[in-house]
Design a protein around this motif. Structure first.
Motif, PDB file in Angstrom:
ATOM      1  N   THR A  91      -2.146  76.969  52.129  1.00 57.43           N
ATOM      2  CA  THR A  91      -0.856  77.862  52.051  1.00 57.43           C
ATOM      3  C   THR A  91      -0.234  78.476  53.207  1.00 57.43           C
ATOM      4  OG1 THR A  91      -2.478  79.828  51.587  1.00 57.43           O
ATOM      5  CG2 THR A  91      -1.991  78.551  49.527  1.00 57.43           C
ATOM      6  N   TYR A  92       0.907  78.842  53.170  1.00 62.91           N
ATOM      7  CA  TYR A  92       1.684  79.471  54.213  1.00 62.91           C
ATOM      8  C   TYR A  92       2.450  80.491  53.516  1.00 62.91           C
ATOM      9  CZ  TYR A  92       4.958  80.496  57.905  1.00 62.91           C
ATOM     10  OH  TYR A  92       5.658  81.016  59.127  1.00 62.91           O
ATOM     11  N   LEU A  93       2.378  81.828  53.906  1.00 62.65           N
ATOM     12  CA  LEU A  93       2.970  82.940  53.317  1.00 62.65           C
ATOM     13  C   LEU A  93       4.401  83.297  54.113  1.00 62.65           C
ATOM     14  CD1 LEU A  93       2.818  85.161  51.040  1.00 62.65           C
ATOM     15  CD2 LEU A  93       1.626  86.623  52.845  1.00 62.65           C
ATOM     16  N   TYR A  94       5.236  83.143  53.437  1.00 62.08           N
ATOM     17  CA  TYR A  94       6.653  83.298  54.128  1.00 62.08           C
ATOM     18  C   TYR A  94       7.375  84.717  53.645  1.00 62.08           C
ATOM     19  CZ  TYR A  94      11.403  82.249  55.839  1.00 62.08           C
ATOM     20  OH  TYR A  94      12.578  82.749  56.590  1.00 62.08           O
ATOM     21  N   ILE A  95       7.585  85.687  54.455  1.00 64.82           N
ATOM     22  CA  ILE A  95       8.022  86.891  53.969  1.00 64.82           C
ATOM     23  C   ILE A  95       9.636  87.052  54.594  1.00 64.82           C
ATOM     24  CG2 ILE A  95       7.921  89.377  54.169  1.00 64.82           C
ATOM     25  CD1 ILE A  95       4.741  88.815  54.754  1.00 64.82           C
ATOM     26  N   ARG A  96      10.435  87.222  53.886  1.00 57.82           N
ATOM     27  CA  ARG A  96      11.694  87.457  54.173  1.00 57.82           C
ATOM     28  C   ARG A  96      12.251  89.118  53.557  1.00 57.82           C
ATOM     29  NH1 ARG A  96      12.771  83.298  50.540  1.00 57.82           N
ATOM     30  NH2 ARG A  96      13.974  83.809  48.803  1.00 57.82           N
ATOM     31  N   GLU A  97      13.383  89.411  53.929  1.00 62.58           N
ATOM     32  CA  GLU A  97      13.877  90.690  53.356  1.00 62.58           C
ATOM     33  C   GLU A  97      14.014  90.817  51.790  1.00 62.58           C
ATOM     34  OE1 GLU A  97      17.255  92.015  54.877  1.00 62.58           O
ATOM     35  OE2 GLU A  97      16.673  92.089  57.084  1.00 62.58           O
ATOM     36  N   ASP A  98      14.138  89.601  51.007  1.00 61.19           N
ATOM     37  CA  ASP A  98      14.674  89.833  49.847  1.00 61.19           C
ATOM     38  C   ASP A  98      13.396  89.165  49.011  1.00 61.19           C
ATOM     39  OD1 ASP A  98      15.188  87.413  50.906  1.00 61.19           O
ATOM     40  OD2 ASP A  98      16.869  87.074  49.459  1.00 61.19           O
ATOM     41  N   ALA A  99      12.381  88.553  49.736  1.00 62.45           N
ATOM     42  CA  ALA A  99      11.260  87.763  48.862  1.00 62.45           C
ATOM     43  C   ALA A  99      10.221  87.548  49.439  1.00 62.45           C
ATOM     44  CB  ALA A  99      12.034  86.390  48.338  1.00 62.45           C
ATOM     45  N   VAL A 100       9.039  87.323  48.866  1.00 62.81           N
ATOM     46  CA  VAL A 100       7.705  86.610  49.563  1.00 62.81           C
ATOM     47  C   VAL A 100       7.602  85.504  48.789  1.00 62.81           C
ATOM     48  CG1 VAL A 100       5.378  87.154  49.664  1.00 62.81           C
ATOM     49  CG2 VAL A 100       7.104  89.205  49.736  1.00 62.81           C
ATOM     50  N   ASP A 101       7.309  84.243  49.582  1.00 66.68           N
ATOM     51  CA  ASP A 101       7.130  83.091  49.032  1.00 66.68           C
ATOM     52  C   ASP A 101       5.731  82.491  49.543  1.00 66.68           C
ATOM     53  OD1 ASP A 101       9.487  82.814  47.410  1.00 66.68           O
ATOM     54  OD2 ASP A 101      10.667  82.196  49.428  1.00 66.68           O
ATOM     55  N   LEU A 102       4.755  82.238  48.607  1.00 64.42           N
ATOM     56  CA  LEU A 102       3.774  81.523  49.040  1.00 64.42           C
ATOM     57  C   LEU A 102       3.789  79.917  48.830  1.00 64.42           C
ATOM     58  CD1 LEU A 102       0.767  81.973  49.879  1.00 64.42           C
ATOM     59  CD2 LEU A 102       0.202  81.943  47.512  1.00 64.42           C
ATOM     60  N   ILE A 103       3.727  79.061  49.780  1.00 69.14           N
ATOM     61  CA  ILE A 103       4.203  77.683  49.817  1.00 69.14           C
ATOM     62  C   ILE A 103       2.788  76.899  49.853  1.00 69.14           C
ATOM     63  CG2 ILE A 103       5.108  75.971  51.175  1.00 69.14           C
ATOM     64  CD1 ILE A 103       7.269  78.323  52.169  1.00 69.14           C
ATOM     65  N   GLY A 104       2.520  75.729  49.240  1.00 65.81           N
ATOM     66  CA  GLY A 104       1.321  75.174  49.079  1.00 65.81           C
ATOM     67  C   GLY A 104       1.356  73.814  49.436  1.00 65.81           C
ATOM     68  N   PHE A 105       0.290  73.304  50.220  1.00 64.06           N
ATOM     69  CA  PHE A 105       0.486  71.918  50.653  1.00 64.06           C
ATOM     70  C   PHE A 105      -0.919  71.173  50.193  1.00 64.06           C
ATOM     71  CE2 PHE A 105       2.373  75.010  53.196  1.00 64.06           C
ATOM     72  CZ  PHE A 105       3.580  74.384  53.653  1.00 64.06           C
ATOM     73  N   ALA A 106      -0.915  69.863  49.948  1.00 61.65           N
ATOM     74  CA  ALA A 106      -1.892  69.245  49.503  1.00 61.65           C
ATOM     75  C   ALA A 106      -2.824  69.099  50.786  1.00 61.65           C
ATOM     76  CB  ALA A 106      -1.652  67.976  48.777  1.00 61.65           C
ATOM     77  N   THR A 107      -2.301  69.082  52.084  1.00 63.64           N
ATOM     78  CA  THR A 107      -3.135  68.276  53.220  1.00 63.64           C
ATOM     79  C   THR A 107      -2.602  69.349  54.129  1.00 63.64           C
ATOM     80  OG1 THR A 107      -1.323  67.065  53.970  1.00 63.64           O
ATOM     81  CG2 THR A 107      -3.141  65.890  52.625  1.00 63.64           C
TER      82      THR A 107
END
Length: 203
Positions: A50-66
């Motif tokens: 995972t990679y946690l991406y934080i911006r002013e209006d949202a917090v996104d958790l991005i997932g990767f198989a590798t």
């Protein structure tokens, strides 16, 4: 903060996977390639980096198989004008190996096929990431040949051999010099093997 999540895959939608970890459902933004990988996993226990991406209006958790896809994503978002959405779009269109090939061989046309990527953005990606990609995704001569053959078809052309050598980090000029004198009737793998032997003698 989060390195990976492991749990039950409870739902997938275009660009999204929901993983239940101890009763908590994590919504992860994923590429089409990762979605394809999830389909082959045991749904009772999947693992996504995972990679946690934080911006002013949202917090996104991005997932990767590798880990390799995660590394490619991190590289992409360092490029000016390339955010997570565009990076995921590129990694949905191209596998990590094909992405590395496209960047190493300066294939602007292929990269710009991704949604949200124009010619100028593709040029920036190549300019800023070419050396990083060559170092991070070093592959063997055989795998470089396999990737190029898949992209361009079997033919033993010098241009295909050049691309395979460029995947390995050599410049176009170095590849061309190493291929001088190689028989035009040789297979692509024989061309690359011969060129690599010349490179070894030179360096």
């Amino acid at each position: 903060m989060f390195y990976y999540v492991r749990g039950e895959l409870v739902l997938t939608e275009p660009g999204v996977a929901i993983v239940d970890c101890c009763g908590v459902g994590y919504k992860l933004i994923v590429s089409d390639n990762t979605l394809g990988s999830l389909a082959a996993m045991n749904k009772n226990e999947v693992l996504l980096y995972t990679y946690l991406y934080i911006r002013e209006d949202a917090v996104d958790l991005i997932g990767f198989a590798t880990k390799e896809e995660m590394s490619a994503f991190k590289m992409l978002i360092t490029v000016s004008g390339i955010g997570p959405k565009v990076a995921i779009s590129i990694l949905s269109l191209l596998s990590v190996e094909k992405f590395a090939l496209a960047v190493s061989s300066q294939d602007i046309k292929t990269i710009s096929k991704a949604s949200g990527v124009g010619k100028k953005s593709a040029e920036r990606i190549v300019l800023e990431l070419r050396e990083k990609v060559a170092k991070a995704f070093a592959v063997t001569g055989a795998s470089a040949v396999e990737t190029v053959e898949e992209e361009a078809g079997f033919g033993g052309a010098y241009e295909e051999a050049e691309k395979a050598l460029m995947v390995l980090g050599y410049t176009k000029a170095e590849a061309q010099a190493a291929l001088k004198g190689v028989s035009p009737t040789a297979t692509l793998e024989e061309m690359v093997s011969s060129a690599l032997k010349k490179m070894a003698l030179r360096f």
